[in-house]
Design a protein around this motif. Structure first.
Motif, PDB file in Angstrom:
ATOM      1  N   LYS A  20     -22.804  17.041 -42.688  1.00 27.23           N
ATOM      2  CA  LYS A  20     -23.653  17.805 -41.777  1.00 27.23           C
ATOM      3  C   LYS A  20     -23.266  17.552 -40.325  1.00 27.23           C
ATOM      4  O   LYS A  20     -23.231  18.484 -39.500  1.00 27.23           O
ATOM      5  N   ALA A  21     -22.976  16.283 -39.977  1.00 29.95           N
ATOM      6  CA  ALA A  21     -22.584  15.965 -38.602  1.00 29.95           C
ATOM      7  C   ALA A  21     -21.251  16.616 -38.251  1.00 29.95           C
ATOM      8  O   ALA A  21     -21.077  17.157 -37.142  1.00 29.95           O
ATOM      9  N   ILE A  22     -20.287  16.606 -39.181  1.00 34.57           N
ATOM     10  CA  ILE A  22     -18.981  17.199 -38.922  1.00 34.57           C
ATOM     11  C   ILE A  22     -19.095  18.717 -38.783  1.00 34.57           C
ATOM     12  O   ILE A  22     -18.446  19.337 -37.925  1.00 34.57           O
ATOM     13  N   LEU A  23     -19.929  19.339 -39.617  1.00 36.48           N
ATOM     14  CA  LEU A  23     -20.123  20.787 -39.498  1.00 36.48           C
ATOM     15  C   LEU A  23     -20.748  21.148 -38.148  1.00 36.48           C
ATOM     16  O   LEU A  23     -20.365  22.145 -37.519  1.00 36.48           O
ATOM     17  N   ALA A  24     -21.705  20.343 -37.697  1.00 36.19           N
ATOM     18  CA  ALA A  24     -22.310  20.596 -36.388  1.00 36.19           C
ATOM     19  C   ALA A  24     -21.290  20.416 -35.268  1.00 36.19           C
ATOM     20  O   ALA A  24     -21.248  21.207 -34.310  1.00 36.19           O
ATOM     21  N   LEU A  25     -20.439  19.380 -35.387  1.00 32.49           N
ATOM     22  CA  LEU A  25     -19.387  19.176 -34.387  1.00 32.49           C
ATOM     23  C   LEU A  25     -18.416  20.346 -34.379  1.00 32.49           C
ATOM     24  O   LEU A  25     -18.001  20.822 -33.306  1.00 32.49           O
ATOM     25  N   ALA A  26     -18.051  20.822 -35.557  1.00 31.47           N
ATOM     26  CA  ALA A  26     -17.133  21.967 -35.635  1.00 31.47           C
ATOM     27  C   ALA A  26     -17.754  23.214 -35.022  1.00 31.47           C
ATOM     28  O   ALA A  26     -17.075  23.967 -34.302  1.00 31.47           O
ATOM     29  N   ALA A  27     -19.030  23.447 -35.283  1.00 32.51           N
ATOM     30  CA  ALA A  27     -19.692  24.614 -34.698  1.00 32.51           C
ATOM     31  C   ALA A  27     -19.743  24.509 -33.175  1.00 32.51           C
ATOM     32  O   ALA A  27     -19.483  25.493 -32.462  1.00 32.51           O
ATOM     33  N   GLY A  28     -20.059  23.316 -32.657  1.00 32.50           N
ATOM     34  CA  GLY A  28     -20.056  23.134 -31.206  1.00 32.50           C
ATOM     35  C   GLY A  28     -18.680  23.307 -30.607  1.00 32.50           C
ATOM     36  O   GLY A  28     -18.531  23.862 -29.509  1.00 32.50           O
ATOM     37  N   ALA A  29     -17.630  22.838 -31.327  1.00 31.57           N
ATOM     38  CA  ALA A  29     -16.266  22.994 -30.829  1.00 31.57           C
ATOM     39  C   ALA A  29     -15.858  24.469 -30.793  1.00 31.57           C
ATOM     40  O   ALA A  29     -15.159  24.905 -29.869  1.00 31.57           O
ATOM     41  N   VAL A  30     -16.282  25.244 -31.783  1.00 29.92           N
ATOM     42  CA  VAL A  30     -15.967  26.675 -31.791  1.00 29.92           C
ATOM     43  C   VAL A  30     -16.619  27.372 -30.589  1.00 29.92           C
ATOM     44  O   VAL A  30     -15.993  28.200 -29.909  1.00 29.92           O
ATOM     45  N   VAL A  31     -17.871  27.032 -30.309  1.00 32.44           N
ATOM     46  CA  VAL A  31     -18.549  27.621 -29.151  1.00 32.44           C
ATOM     47  C   VAL A  31     -17.828  27.244 -27.863  1.00 32.44           C
ATOM     48  O   VAL A  31     -17.608  28.083 -26.969  1.00 32.44           O
ATOM     49  N   ALA A  32     -17.424  25.977 -27.751  1.00 30.75           N
ATOM     50  CA  ALA A  32     -16.714  25.540 -26.544  1.00 30.75           C
ATOM     51  C   ALA A  32     -15.362  26.226 -26.418  1.00 30.75           C
ATOM     52  O   ALA A  32     -14.916  26.548 -25.307  1.00 30.75           O
ATOM     53  N   ALA A  71     -18.918  17.810 -29.094  1.00 34.49           N
ATOM     54  CA  ALA A  71     -19.648  16.572 -29.384  1.00 34.49           C
ATOM     55  C   ALA A  71     -20.938  16.491 -28.575  1.00 34.49           C
ATOM     56  O   ALA A  71     -21.969  16.008 -29.070  1.00 34.49           O
ATOM     57  N   VAL A  72     -20.893  16.984 -27.332  1.00 35.00           N
ATOM     58  CA  VAL A  72     -22.106  16.986 -26.505  1.00 35.00           C
ATOM     59  C   VAL A  72     -23.115  18.003 -27.031  1.00 35.00           C
ATOM     60  O   VAL A  72     -24.314  17.718 -27.151  1.00 35.00           O
ATOM     61  N   LEU A  73     -22.637  19.207 -27.366  1.00 35.58           N
ATOM     62  CA  LEU A  73     -23.547  20.256 -27.844  1.00 35.58           C
ATOM     63  C   LEU A  73     -24.195  19.883 -29.174  1.00 35.58           C
ATOM     64  O   LEU A  73     -25.369  20.192 -29.411  1.00 35.58           O
ATOM     65  N   SER A  74     -23.439  19.232 -30.045  1.00 36.49           N
ATOM     66  CA  SER A  74     -23.963  18.886 -31.370  1.00 36.49           C
ATOM     67  C   SER A  74     -24.605  17.508 -31.415  1.00 36.49           C
ATOM     68  O   SER A  74     -24.968  17.042 -32.498  1.00 36.49           O
ATOM     69  N   PRO A  91     -27.613  16.376 -30.660  1.00 32.29           N
ATOM     70  CA  PRO A  91     -28.911  16.248 -31.345  1.00 32.29           C
ATOM     71  C   PRO A  91     -28.791  16.220 -32.863  1.00 32.29           C
ATOM     72  O   PRO A  91     -29.549  15.517 -33.544  1.00 32.29           O
ATOM     73  N   VAL A  92     -27.816  16.955 -33.417  1.00 35.37           N
ATOM     74  CA  VAL A  92     -27.672  17.017 -34.870  1.00 35.37           C
ATOM     75  C   VAL A  92     -27.120  15.704 -35.418  1.00 35.37           C
ATOM     76  O   VAL A  92     -27.701  15.102 -36.333  1.00 35.37           O
ATOM     77  N   TRP A  93     -25.969  15.230 -34.858  1.00 36.59           N
ATOM     78  CA  TRP A  93     -25.393  14.017 -35.446  1.00 36.59           C
ATOM     79  C   TRP A  93     -26.194  12.763 -35.102  1.00 36.59           C
ATOM     80  O   TRP A  93     -26.184  11.790 -35.860  1.00 36.59           O
ATOM     81  N   LEU A  94     -26.927  12.789 -33.976  1.00 29.91           N
ATOM     82  CA  LEU A  94     -27.829  11.662 -33.711  1.00 29.91           C
ATOM     83  C   LEU A  94     -28.989  11.646 -34.709  1.00 29.91           C
ATOM     84  O   LEU A  94     -29.408  10.580 -35.173  1.00 29.91           O
ATOM     85  N   TYR A  95     -29.494  12.824 -35.037  1.00 31.21           N
ATOM     86  CA  TYR A  95     -30.558  12.879 -36.048  1.00 31.21           C
ATOM     87  C   TYR A  95     -30.045  12.428 -37.408  1.00 31.21           C
ATOM     88  O   TYR A  95     -30.749  11.722 -38.144  1.00 31.21           O
ATOM     89  N   GLN A  96     -28.829  12.825 -37.782  1.00 28.21           N
ATOM     90  CA  GLN A  96     -28.277  12.406 -39.066  1.00 28.21           C
ATOM     91  C   GLN A  96     -28.106  10.889 -39.113  1.00 28.21           C
ATOM     92  O   GLN A  96     -28.380  10.257 -40.142  1.00 28.21           O
ATOM     93  N   LEU A  97     -27.663  10.314 -38.008  1.00 32.17           N
ATOM     94  CA  LEU A  97     -27.556   8.855 -37.951  1.00 32.17           C
ATOM     95  C   LEU A  97     -28.916   8.196 -38.083  1.00 32.17           C
ATOM     96  O   LEU A  97     -29.086   7.216 -38.829  1.00 32.17           O
ATOM     97  N   TRP A  98     -29.898   8.733 -37.380  1.00 31.13           N
ATOM     98  CA  TRP A  98     -31.243   8.179 -37.451  1.00 31.13           C
ATOM     99  C   TRP A  98     -31.832   8.343 -38.842  1.00 31.13           C
ATOM    100  O   TRP A  98     -32.463   7.429 -39.381  1.00 31.13           O
ATOM    101  N   ALA A  99     -31.644   9.496 -39.472  1.00 33.14           N
ATOM    102  CA  ALA A  99     -32.206   9.743 -40.804  1.00 33.14           C
ATOM    103  C   ALA A  99     -31.595   8.820 -41.856  1.00 33.14           C
ATOM    104  O   ALA A  99     -32.250   8.493 -42.849  1.00 33.14           O
ATOM    105  N   PHE A 100     -30.353   8.397 -41.644  1.00 33.46           N
ATOM    106  CA  PHE A 100     -29.719   7.494 -42.606  1.00 33.46           C
ATOM    107  C   PHE A 100     -30.205   6.059 -42.426  1.00 33.46           C
ATOM    108  O   PHE A 100     -30.354   5.320 -43.401  1.00 33.46           O
ATOM    109  N   VAL A 101     -30.468   5.658 -41.172  1.00 33.04           N
ATOM    110  CA  VAL A 101     -30.826   4.268 -40.896  1.00 33.04           C
ATOM    111  C   VAL A 101     -32.321   4.030 -40.996  1.00 33.04           C
ATOM    112  O   VAL A 101     -32.767   2.956 -41.415  1.00 33.04           O
TER     113      VAL A 101
END
Length: 275
Positions: free
Chosen positions: A31-43, A94-97, A99-109
């Motif tokens: 999920k974090a990688i998909l969010a990063l990829a989506a943000g990279a496409v927008v950038a 990485a900046v745009l996404s 909130p997503v990868w920080l939430y994924q990290l938080w949800a795992f820990v």
């Protein structure tokens, strides 16, 4: 009727077998990688305005060192254009996404933390992102000062041709160093909340810490000029003093509370506060 059970229904304490942990880690990473990829496409799609913003500090270097008094960056190889697009897209993505990868990290820990530890983590996450953005913004504002000094050291009858890769590496280093350094006072507060650092300890080492911050600013800044060093050191020292003040009030509040272990013998069971 079939009942859909969640992990919390299976074990309220969030305990899982090793394979379940690995599967959840895999899902969180995907999920974090998909969010990063989506943000990279927008950038990538909005690369031109983003790049105009990134290269703005370079346009303020002394014009006498530029060709026809117009400062431009230089592409040295046929693949530099592609890699610059990729670097900028990943950095902005990485900046745009975040909130997503920080939430994924938080949800795992989070399931493995107690309630008080989760509250500390919420505070940490709420303060970490604004502090990093403030540090990165200060780095962006001061970048042209360092570039002016470095380019100004070149002899007056020479042209300075800076590669686009070199400039981007300089910009990334400045943004990361300023942003991560501004997180230091937050770690001081978190360690104090955890009972690792006390206000008395911070006061005893305050002079050495401030001196160390100035030395770190002088060594860590890529341009190593006095203006950039002071731009990093002075706000960090100010934030550190605010963190020390917060530890003072927290220790006063903690010292006013009765000690649950006071009066217990070595052989007597102590109360446990697992919440």
């Amino acid at each position: 009727m079939l009942k859909l059970t969640t992990r919390r229904d299976v074990d309220p304490e969030g305990r899982m077998p090793l394979m379940e942990h690995l599967r959840e880690l895999r899902n969180r990473l995907v999920k974090a990688i998909l969010a990063l990829a989506a943000g990279a496409v927008v950038a990538w799609l909005f690369f031109d305005p983003i790049w105009d913003f990134v290269k703005e500090p370079y346009t303020k270097v002394p014009a006498e060192h530029c060709i026809n008094r117009h400062c431009d960056l230089v592409v040295h190889g046929p693949f530099d254009g592609f890699f610059i697009h990729l670097k900028v897209a990943l950095m902005v993505g990485a900046v745009l996404s975040s909130p997503v990868w920080l939430y994924q990290l938080w949800a795992f820990v989070a399931p493995g933390l107690y309630r008080r530890e989760r509250r500390w983590t919420y505070t940490f996450m709420a303060a970490a992102i604004p502090l990093f953005l403030v540090g990165a913004g200060l780095a962006y504002v001061t970048m042209d000062k360092g570039l002016r000094l470095l380019v100004g050291l070149a002899p007056g009858d020479t042209l300075v041709l800076i590669g686009i890769q070199d400039y981007l590496s300089y910009a990334q280093a400045m943004l990361l160093i300023f942003g991560l350094t501004f997180e230091l006072p937050l770690f001081v507060v978190i360690l104090n909340l955890a009972g690792v650092l006390r206000f008395r300890t911070l006061m005893r080492t305050q002079r050495f810490t401030i001196f160390g911050l100035f030395v770190f600013a002088a060594v860590a800044t890529p341009s190593a000029d006095p203006f950039t060093m002071l731009a990093l050191a002075l706000p960090t020292v100010l934030l550190y003093e605010v963190a020390v003040l917060l530890t003072y009030f927290n220790d006063r509040r903690r010292d006013r509370r009765p000690d649950p272990y006071d009066g217990l013998s070595d052989d007597e069971a102590s109360p446990l506060e697992l919440d």
